[in-house]
Write a protein that holds these residues in place. Structure first.
Motif, PDB file in Angstrom:
ATOM      1  N   ASP A  66       0.715  -1.052   0.148  1.00  0.00           N
ATOM      2  CA  ASP A  66      -0.075   0.001  -0.132  1.00  0.00           C
ATOM      3  C   ASP A  66       0.825   1.296  -0.093  1.00  0.00           C
ATOM      4  OD1 ASP A  66      -2.253  -1.391  -0.185  1.00  0.00           O
ATOM      5  OD2 ASP A  66      -2.413  -1.583   2.093  1.00  0.00           O
ATOM      6  N   SER A  67       0.199   2.395  -0.582  1.00  0.00           N
ATOM      7  CA  SER A  67       0.840   3.785  -0.506  1.00  0.00           C
ATOM      8  C   SER A  67       0.786   4.115   1.042  1.00  0.00           C
ATOM      9  CB  SER A  67       0.365   4.522  -1.320  1.00  0.00           C
ATOM     10  OG  SER A  67      -0.933   4.913  -0.950  1.00  0.00           O
ATOM     11  N   GLU A  68       1.540   5.145   1.438  1.00  0.00           N
ATOM     12  CA  GLU A  68       1.575   5.827   2.429  1.00  0.00           C
ATOM     13  C   GLU A  68       0.181   6.248   3.061  1.00  0.00           C
ATOM     14  OE1 GLU A  68       4.002   7.104   4.870  1.00  0.00           O
ATOM     15  OE2 GLU A  68       5.048   5.404   3.975  1.00  0.00           O
ATOM     16  N   ALA A  69      -0.487   6.703   2.321  1.00  0.00           N
ATOM     17  CA  ALA A  69      -1.967   7.389   2.363  1.00  0.00           C
ATOM     18  C   ALA A  69      -2.649   6.214   2.637  1.00  0.00           C
ATOM     19  CB  ALA A  69      -2.386   8.190   1.292  1.00  0.00           C
ATOM     20  N   ASP A  85      -2.389   4.964   6.072  1.00  0.00           N
ATOM     21  CA  ASP A  85      -2.922   5.548   7.032  1.00  0.00           C
ATOM     22  C   ASP A  85      -4.299   5.582   7.239  1.00  0.00           C
ATOM     23  OD1 ASP A  85      -0.474   6.625   8.080  1.00  0.00           O
ATOM     24  OD2 ASP A  85      -0.635   8.585   7.204  1.00  0.00           O
ATOM     25  N   ARG A  86      -4.924   5.325   6.018  1.00  0.00           N
ATOM     26  CA  ARG A  86      -6.617   5.239   6.000  1.00  0.00           C
ATOM     27  C   ARG A  86      -6.948   3.736   6.571  1.00  0.00           C
ATOM     28  NH1 ARG A  86      -7.181   5.418   0.714  1.00  0.00           N
ATOM     29  NH2 ARG A  86      -7.496   3.088   0.644  1.00  0.00           N
TER      30      ARG A  86
END
Lengths: 530, 567
Positions: free
Chosen positions: B139-142, B145-146
């Motif tokens: 997954d990407s950073e965002a 976080d989500r």
């Protein structure tokens, strides 16, 4: 602590190897370290060899080896490790441990040399270096707790050596090796704990439990163990631990598997030093602490010794796998050590000590040969190839020297040990000596037949019969580093065969002292003729 | 003698109750802070709006789902440190029912250390929504976080940590109680919170079942204990431990009220330490709860039971130089407990059940040591050594038992951990975690030089040095000696044999981790806080076995027990 050479040679290899194994993982900037780790390991191990050799030439003449109790030299003030249960860092060496220490420091660089181009060398050589520290730790520690910790520590690098660099069945072999030796040492630990719990009260030294793990205290206070039956039991527990390591029939079955699967350097160290840990611990702890039990159980020792000697030799005759044959010959030779101890003669015990040393240089030579054979001919089957003398003259020469030494040819190191043990056996048990002597003939039989099958015996005087595994390629002779390692071992085999007194004097002095101090009294009280 | 109502609160008292005060403050903070928002109150008839902070839409900071975890971490860290500092303070009595001394502070430090580890380790642990996805390395950073914010529902997070702090409060007050009533109230405060924590995964059938079982059996055990306490009250007219001790010593013969009272309290405490035959709910509870909570039950909650046993058995009912009433029963129970635990662990296929049964076995070892204290042949000095060994064992158990549960908890982050197959090939997937796990099981088995060996050796040594001198020194053979030695000696033998038996299932974990092929070769999740907790446990497991740290800890425990036995 720094100016104590024994502590240095124990800790430096372990610390360096840990640094070499861990640092490259932690930071990418230490990549260079990983590339240099082979050279660093070799450098450190040569440094250790230099230190022990200097100790040897510097101090050997000044020590009264026969004074058993104060015959330790280089002992220093102990440093408290866990004072609450009486654990100290206390090291020393005597005629029992010194040859083993020197042998360890000698074999480590040689085994590194033989496997100089091992795969994953940045892990392989540091692991061997860790092995060196752990083995030396076993031989120098004079504290039972530290001894046991090092005893267990030797399992770790050897386990990984077999597991990562081993043959096809390495998983099975390393697991069997670990389970066998670990179980045995836990049994031994129970014995050690019983000894510990009966040491006299030393609460004044800061021990909460009131007991001490100091080896000399533990050994000298076994009289406080309340009943003779319990003492015998403890002796048997220790025997199980040490006999499994040696190994003796019937707890030897891990050895052939471990040897066949282990990489060459692993086999060399396993046969050269690790097996001797069993004999060393048996003499150092079981015999020294429970001389009376040892005297009572002489028949058991003779039985175990004869069983190992005969069974090992008998199985060798039917072996077609080169490494397995050498492994079983180790079982056979370890049986002689039990016989030497069972004689209760200074000569016999000294012979056992010399056997430990001589086997420690001969069997690594044999395993180096077997490893090179596997490396260049891709097989270990004895019958699959004949007349290798045509193709690999150096390999054949080393093979022949090693086998001759192992079967006890006069003027080679193995002969000295065998003949002294047999003489002592005759002095103690008379004509019973025919049993081990006739068994040694079997040794000659299997070595000579396999020699004939492998090295010579080819119809074509210029070409041997090559095994299928080569797929028609021409085999090469061994590489320079394999050759160098084998030459050193071979030269030492000849040297100690012609000049055995280099170590013999010190061993025989120690044996007389040992016998006088501990065993004579026990033999008298048990009514055995000293 | 002051009553419960008159709690004097001067500054000295407050400082000696600093850890509890901090937990109380943490409790208030954890209720308030996540609810802070931008709500404003308009003063009537004006246009002035006064911010009231509570309510409205929450600020970014207070809306952060990780907030309760942070508060709880800080609370436990401060409480732990202050409790550690207070160990060396001189004893202080508070309100006639609490006694803050070295003994209680050693135990409260132990509990708070366990809770701190649990709190740190549970950062990423609590999926509130059943469909919540676990963040993936791809997954990407965002996205990470989500997903994390979905994963951690703020309010359920708050519930979890409120309960955790309540457990801490109950446990650390319990260590100080010198009055049986106070002790039971504190134990219940801690227990009721743990019942909820066990059932915290109410969405999963296993969690609900575990919580229900644990609650029912636990409350029955508590009821029996309280009934026993009421019998003691009938008999002596007071529940103060000192008064009970005096009455017991003055007792002529055995009063049935007193004997039954003590026996029934033993049932309640036996459940807490999970001694056979009161241990049957433990494996279910441990396997159904989240692993950090199981670890908490196996370490802190068990230690709490032992504090109660120390207070009730050793202080009240050990007569000078004579055999205590409960000695034989406790000795037999201890052997049954350790053997049952080990045999059951041998056949467990679920690592959490295996660890639960191994925890039962460890309770057996410690009960055997306590039985020797009650035998009447141990001098006070020998009793001190034995109780020091038990306490030290409880303290280091926090490291390697909880550590093992935390490793399982790491597997749970990918939805696994309930079968031994999930440990397969962990050595390939994550050598550091697998190495730590191997260290933990070796320490549980008691392999030198790890801390588990040191504590077990101290216990065996205590038992043997008490009983060995009783054997006949007749040299005629082992049979005569075996007959003549005090039966207590065989307790030591039972411990040794059981330890040997336990090696099989402990080493099995090591074998499957390093030899079996993993189902997937994906590396484990990063979970930095969980990793940190595991590595801290692993390093301390080693350090508490050899070297200055072990000395320091042993001295601390020894000093505390020494003052406890000589009070």
């Amino acid at each position: 602590m720094i100016n104590d050479p024994l502590t240095v040679i124990t800790l430096i290899p372990i610390l360096v190897s840990l640094a070499l194994l861990i640092l490259p993982k932690l930071s990418p900037s230490a990549e260079g370290l990983a590339r240099a780790s082979r050279a660093i390991s070799m450098g450190v191990s040569l440094g250790m060899l230099a230190i022990t050799t200097m100790i040897f030439f510097g101090e050997i003449g000044n020590v009264d080896w026969s004074n058993y109790n104060s015959g330790y030299y280089l002992t220093n003030d102990s440093i408290a490790l866990i004072p609450s249960i009486g654990v100290h860092w206390k090291v020393g060496a005597d005629a029992l441990s010194f040859p083993m220490i020197w042998l360890t420091t000698l074999l480590i660089p040689i085994s590194m040399l033989v496997e100089w181009d091992a795969k994953k060398g940045h892990l392989f050589h540091p692991l061997i270096l860790m092995m060196e520290g752990a083995l030396i730790g076993v031989f120098v520690s004079l504290d039972m707790f530290v001894f046991y910790a090092f005893w267990e520590l030797t399992l770790v690098p050897m386990f990984f050596l077999i597991m990562i660099w081993g043959g096809e069945d390495r998983k099975y072999a390393s697991m069997k090796f670990f389970i066998y030796t670990f179980t045995a040492s836990v049994i031994m630990l129970i014995g050690i704990l019983v000894m510990y719990l009966y040491t006299p009260d030393v609460a004044s030294s800061g021990s909460v439990t009131g007991h001490s793990f100091d080896m000399s205290v533990m050994i000298s206070s076994t009289e406080f163990i309340p009943s003779e039956g319990l003492r015998h039991l403890v002796w048997l527990l220790l025997l199980i631990g040490f006999a499994t390591k040696m190994p003796s029939v019937p707890v030897h079955t891990w050895l052939p598997d471990a040897h066949v699967q282990a990489p060459t350097a692993g086999s060399m160290l396993l046969a050269g030093v690790m097996l001797k840990m069993g004999a060393y611990g048996f003499l150092r702890i079981a015999v020294a602490a429970f001389p009376e039990s040892t005297v009572v159980f002489i028949p058991l020792l003779i039985f175990l010794g004869m069983a190992s000697l005969f069974y090992g030799a008998w199985v060798c005759m039917g072996q077609t796998n080169l490494k397995r044959m050498v492994a079983y010959s180790s079982v056979s030779h370890m049986g002689l050590i039990f016989l030497g101890i069972a004689t209760m003669q200074p000569l016999g015990i000294a012979g056992a000590l010399f056997m430990m040393f001589a086997h420690g240089i001969i069997s690594p030579l044999l395993f180096a040969v077997a490893g090179a054979f596997k490396h260049h001919y891709h097989t270990l089957e004895i019958g699959s190839m004949r007349g290798i003398a045509h193709h690999s003259p150096w390999l054949s020469a080393h093979m022949m020297l090693g086998w001759m030494a192992s079967l006890g040819l006069p003027l080679l190191a193995g002969f000295v040990a065998e003949v002294t043990i047999l003489i002592a056996f005759w002095m103690s048990f008379g004509w019973l000596v025919l049993l081990p002597t006739l068994t040694l003939i079997i040794t000659a039989v299997y070595y000579l037949t396999s020699m004939q099958k492998t090295i010579f015996e080819s119809n074509d005087p210029h070409h041997g019969i090559l095994p299928d595994t080569l797929h028609g390629e021409e085999p090469r002779d061994i590489t320079w580093h394999e050759n160098a390692g084998m030459i050193i071992l071979g030269a030492l085999t000849i040297l100690f065969g012609i000049l055995p007194f280099i170590f013999w004097d010190m061993m025989s002095e120690w044996s007389s002292g040992f016998l006088l101090e501990t065993l004579v009294q026990a033999m008298q009280s048990e009514g055995v003729k000293p | 003698m002051t009553s419960l109502g008159q709690l004097p609160l001067d500054s000295d008292t407050a400082s000696s109750l600093l850890p509890e005060t901090m937990m109380l403050a943490g409790l208030i903070a954890i209720v308030l802070i996540p609810n802070l928002g931008d709500a404003k109150f308009r003063i009537p008839l004006t246009s002035v709006r006064v911010p009231v902070l509570l309510g409205g839409s929450r600020f970014d900071l207070t809306n952060d789902p990780r907030m309760p975890n942070r508060i709880s971490n800080i609370t436990f860290l401060l409480a732990f440190l202050s409790s550690l500092v207070l160990i060396s303070e001189s004893p202080r009595e508070v309100g006639g029912v609490l006694m803050a001394d070295g003994f209680s502070r050693v135990f409260s430090t132990m509990f708070l250390a366990a809770l701190l580890l649990v709190s740190v380790a549970t950062t990423y642990r609590i999926p509130a929504k059943t469909n919540a996805q676990i963040p993936d390395d791809s997954d990407s950073e965002a996205a990470i976080d989500r997903k994390i914010s979905v994963l951690i529902d703020n309010r359920r997070q708050v519930d979890f940590y409120i309960l955790l702090i309540m457990v801490g409060l109950g446990m650390s007050m319990m260590t100080m109680a010198t009055n049986l009533f106070m002790m039971i109230v504190c134990i219940e405060l801690a227990s009721l919170s743990t019942y909820v924590l066990v059932a915290f995964h109410k969405e999963s059938p296993a969690g609900g079942e575990a919580g229900a079982k644990y609650f029912i059996v636990g409350s029955v055990a508590s009821a029996i204990g309280i009934y026993g306490m009421s019998l003691l009250y009938l008999w002596s007219g007071s529940l103060d431990l000192d008064v009970l001790k005096e009455s017991w010593q003055a007792m002529d013969g055995v009063d049935p009220f007193a004997a039954f009272g003590i026996g029934m309290m033993l049932v309640a405490f036996g459940f807490k330490v999970s001694a056979a035959p009161f241990h049957l709910a433990a494996p279910d509870a441990y396997s159904g709860a989240a692993s950090p909570i199981s670890g908490l039950l196996a370490t802190a909650s068990k230690a709490m039971g032992f504090v109660a046993l120390f207070r009730v058995l050793v202080i009240i009912t050990v007569p000078e130089g004579a055999e205590a009433l409960w000695m034989v029963a406790l000795g037999i129970f201890s052997v049954v407990t350790m053997t049952w635990g080990n045999l059951a662990a041998l056949t467990s296929e679920n690592p959490k059940r295996m660890l639960a049964y191994s925890s039962v076995a460890h309770a057996g070892y410690m009960l055997a040591a306590i039985a020797v204290v009650g035998s009447g042949i141990s001098s006070t000095e020998e009793s001190v050594v034995i109780l020091t060994a038990v306490t030290f064992h409880l303290a280091v158990l926090v490291l390697f038992k909880l550590g093992a549960f935390l490793v399982i908890s790491h597997l749970e982050t990918e939805g696994k951990g309930h079968s031994i197959e999930h440990l397969h090939g962990l050595g390939n997937r994550d050598p550091m975690i697998a190495g730590s796990m191997f260290l933990f099981v070796l320490s549980l088995a008691g392999v030198p030089p790890l801390s588990g060996f040191l504590s077990k050796l101290l216990m065996i040594n205590g038992i043997v040095s008490t009983s060995a001198s009783t054997g006949s020194s007749d040299t005629s053979g082992i049979a005569t000696w075996a007959e003549s030695v005090d039966p207590l000696f065989w307790l030591a033998t039972a411990i040794v044999l059981n330890s040997a038996l336990s090696l099989f299932y402990y080493l099995r974990i090591g074998l499957v981790m390093f030899f079996e092929e993993p189902a997937s070769s994906k590396p484990l999740k990063a979970a930095p806080s969980l990793r940190m907790a595991i590595f801290a446990c692993a390093i301390l497991t080693l350090l508490c076995g050899v070297g200055p740290v072990s000395e320091w800890l042993l001295d601390l425990v020894n000093g505390a027990i020494d003052s406890f036995m000589h009070q």
